[in-house]
Scaffold this active site. Structure first.
Site, PDB file in Angstrom:
ATOM      1  N   SER A   1       0.791  -1.222   0.000  1.00 50.90           N
ATOM      2  CA  SER A   1       0.000   0.000   0.000  1.00 50.90           C
ATOM      3  C   SER A   1       0.826   1.276   0.000  1.00 50.90           C
ATOM      4  O   SER A   1       0.360   2.303  -0.487  1.00 50.90           O
ATOM      5  CB  SER A   1      -0.960  -0.004   1.187  1.00 50.90           C
ATOM      6  OG  SER A   1      -0.245  -0.132   2.393  1.00 50.90           O
TER       7      SER A   1
ATOM      8  N   HIS B   1      -5.594  -3.147  -2.774  1.00 47.84           N
ATOM      9  CA  HIS B   1      -5.222  -2.218  -3.851  1.00 47.84           C
ATOM     10  C   HIS B   1      -5.206  -2.875  -5.224  1.00 47.84           C
ATOM     11  O   HIS B   1      -4.909  -2.216  -6.214  1.00 47.84           O
ATOM     12  CB  HIS B   1      -3.855  -1.597  -3.566  1.00 47.84           C
ATOM     13  CG  HIS B   1      -3.879  -0.707  -2.367  1.00 47.84           C
ATOM     14  ND1 HIS B   1      -4.314   0.597  -2.422  1.00 47.84           N
ATOM     15  CD2 HIS B   1      -3.553  -0.943  -1.077  1.00 47.84           C
ATOM     16  CE1 HIS B   1      -4.242   1.130  -1.213  1.00 47.84           C
ATOM     17  NE2 HIS B   1      -3.783   0.212  -0.381  1.00 47.84           N
TER      18      HIS B   1
ATOM     19  N   LYS C   1     -11.754   1.152  -1.887  1.00 42.68           N
ATOM     20  CA  LYS C   1     -10.741   1.737  -2.773  1.00 42.68           C
ATOM     21  C   LYS C   1     -11.298   1.840  -4.193  1.00 42.68           C
ATOM     22  O   LYS C   1     -12.177   2.665  -4.424  1.00 42.68           O
ATOM     23  CB  LYS C   1      -9.461   0.942  -2.619  1.00 42.68           C
ATOM     24  CG  LYS C   1      -8.833   1.390  -1.283  1.00 42.68           C
ATOM     25  CD  LYS C   1      -7.915   0.520  -0.587  1.00 42.68           C
ATOM     26  CE  LYS C   1      -7.607   1.211   0.750  1.00 42.68           C
ATOM     27  NZ  LYS C   1      -6.898   0.386   1.696  1.00 42.68           N
TER      28      LYS C   1
END
Ligand SMILES: *Cc1c(COP(=O)(O)O)cnc(C)c1O
Length: 395
Positions: free
Chosen positions: A179, A207, A238
């Site tokens: 990250s 991610h 996200k």
């Protein structure tokens, strides 16, 4: 006074440039955001596909509020379980190519809940040095013996497993996209090793979901590792543009977590409208591949432009770290950019190792080439190369 230590600690943080403060965003999220009546170019959001303010997602949430109301009133296992939770779990499992999935209120809670359920005293959990804080907290909280291998160092991982015989269960856990560094885990190798030593494998695809793989299914699609990873954790907060976390895996894994994951059991179910928003986000990604294409064309453009002036950065994802070094220097650079209308907060310890404070650029599909040019030209213009040697943060 009993609370004096708080003031002392705050002063200590301030003195070391480690004090954290946030800015107030006055409008919706997007590449351009409003702060104190001024527009700033944002290069620090995980809203990779620009879905956080997408009209179809907003509409889905609004319709769900009309149909199902807002709150859920209880945990899933008591009376909070609603149709949209199950619909979303089915969709996540289909998206990730697993039998089943389980929703958690956040990704943080998904990691905590799964790790603490899967391993405990007498077991071994092994993680990458740069794993996300929620994994680290889960590993610590689990009570299992917790070992760390240097970032992406497969040999060290293997040597830890060679000494794992006395332990009852073994679990390897890693971010799939790191990250704060934006690089990716060597999953095919890790899958092999997990198999060889009969260890469970868990990946944190926060991610990668909506970013990696031709259809945005995540790192498993990217590497072609379907069916080879026991526990897939992800976040809906996200690229999916909503809020929530999940674990995807076999039917029996999900049944087990429903019974054992404390951060699932002892918390109120997510509002149905959040599930509707996530469902709409996943549907958008499935229906419009061009979203992911636009993100990757921005990533490739930055990669190309950055190669003009820094040679040490490997751009592998929408996360592009510019490692500065000392916290104060990173903070100063962030402040200079802010005065020029660009928001990229400094990432400092304990989020990253000491001496590797950085600006973490993150890209969105909705950035234009002009936005990116403005960032890179500004970085060039302020001569940010004088701020440090751009050490890489690994090892
Ligand atoms: C953001 C993040 C999480 C936590 O997810 P939330 O849904 O924001 O709680 C977990 N792991 C990684 C790698 C993350 O970046």
């Amino acid at each position: 006074m009993g609370t004096d230590f708080i003031l002392d600690e705050l002063k200590g943080l301030k003195d070391r440039s480690l004090m954290r403060e946030y800015r107030t965003i006055e409008g919706p999220q997007g590449p351009h955001i409003q702060i104190q009546g001024t527009s700033y170019l944002s290069f620090c959001s995980n809203n990779y596909l620009g879905l956080a303010n997408h009209p179809k997602i907003k509409q889905a949430a609004i319709e769900a509020i009309h149909q199902y109301g807002w709150g859920t009133g209880a945990s899933r296992l008591v009376s909070g379980n609603m149709i949209l939770h199950e619909k979303l779990e089915k969709k996540i499992a289909e998206f990730k190519g697993t039998e089943a999935a389980l929703l958690f209120p956040t990704g943080y809670m998904a990691n905590m809940g799964a790790l603490c359920a899967l391993v405990t005293k007498g077991d071994l959990v092994i993680g990458d040095k740069l794993n996300h804080a929620s994994i680290v907290d889960g590993c610590r909280q689990s009570g299992a013996t917790f070992r760390i291998y240097p970032h992406n160092n497969i040999h060290k991982l293997e040597s830890l497993l060679q000494r794992s015989a006395p332990f009852r269960r073994k679990l390897i856990v890693t971010d799939s996209v790191f990250s704060m560094d934006g690089d990716i885990a060597l999953l095919p190798e890790i899958v092999e090793i997990a198999k060889r030593y009969d260890a469970m494998l868990m990946i944190d695809d926060a991610h990668a979901t909506g970013v990696f793989g031709r259809q945005g299914k995540g790192m498993i699609e990217h590497y072609g590792l379907e069916g080879k990873i026991d526990i897939i954790m992800g976040s809906l907060s996200k690229a999916i543009g909503s809020v929530g976390g999940f674990i995807a895996g076999s039917n029996y894994l999900i049944d087990f977590l429903k019974n054992k994951a404390r951060s699932f059991i002892y918390t109120t179910a997510l509002p149905p409208s959040l599930c509707a928003a996530s469902l709409a986000g996943l549907t958008l990604i499935q229906e419009d591949i061009s979203l992911i294409d636009r993100l990757w064309s921005n990533i490739n453009y930055v990669k190309f432009r950055l190669s003009e002036f820094i040679h040490t950065i490997a751009v592998e994802s929408p996360i592009v770290p510019i490692v500065i070094g000392p916290a104060k220097d990173a903070l100063d650079l962030s402040e200079i950019l802010y005065r020029r209308g660009i928001l990229i907060p400094a990432i400092r310890p304990p989020t990253v190792p000491s001496g590797t404070s950085r600006l973490r650029i993150s890209l969105m599909a909705t950035h234009t080439e002009e936005d990116i040019n403005r960032l890179l030209d500004t970085l060039k213009d302020i001569g940010f190369l004088t701020f440090g040697n751009h050490k890489t943060s690994d090892q």
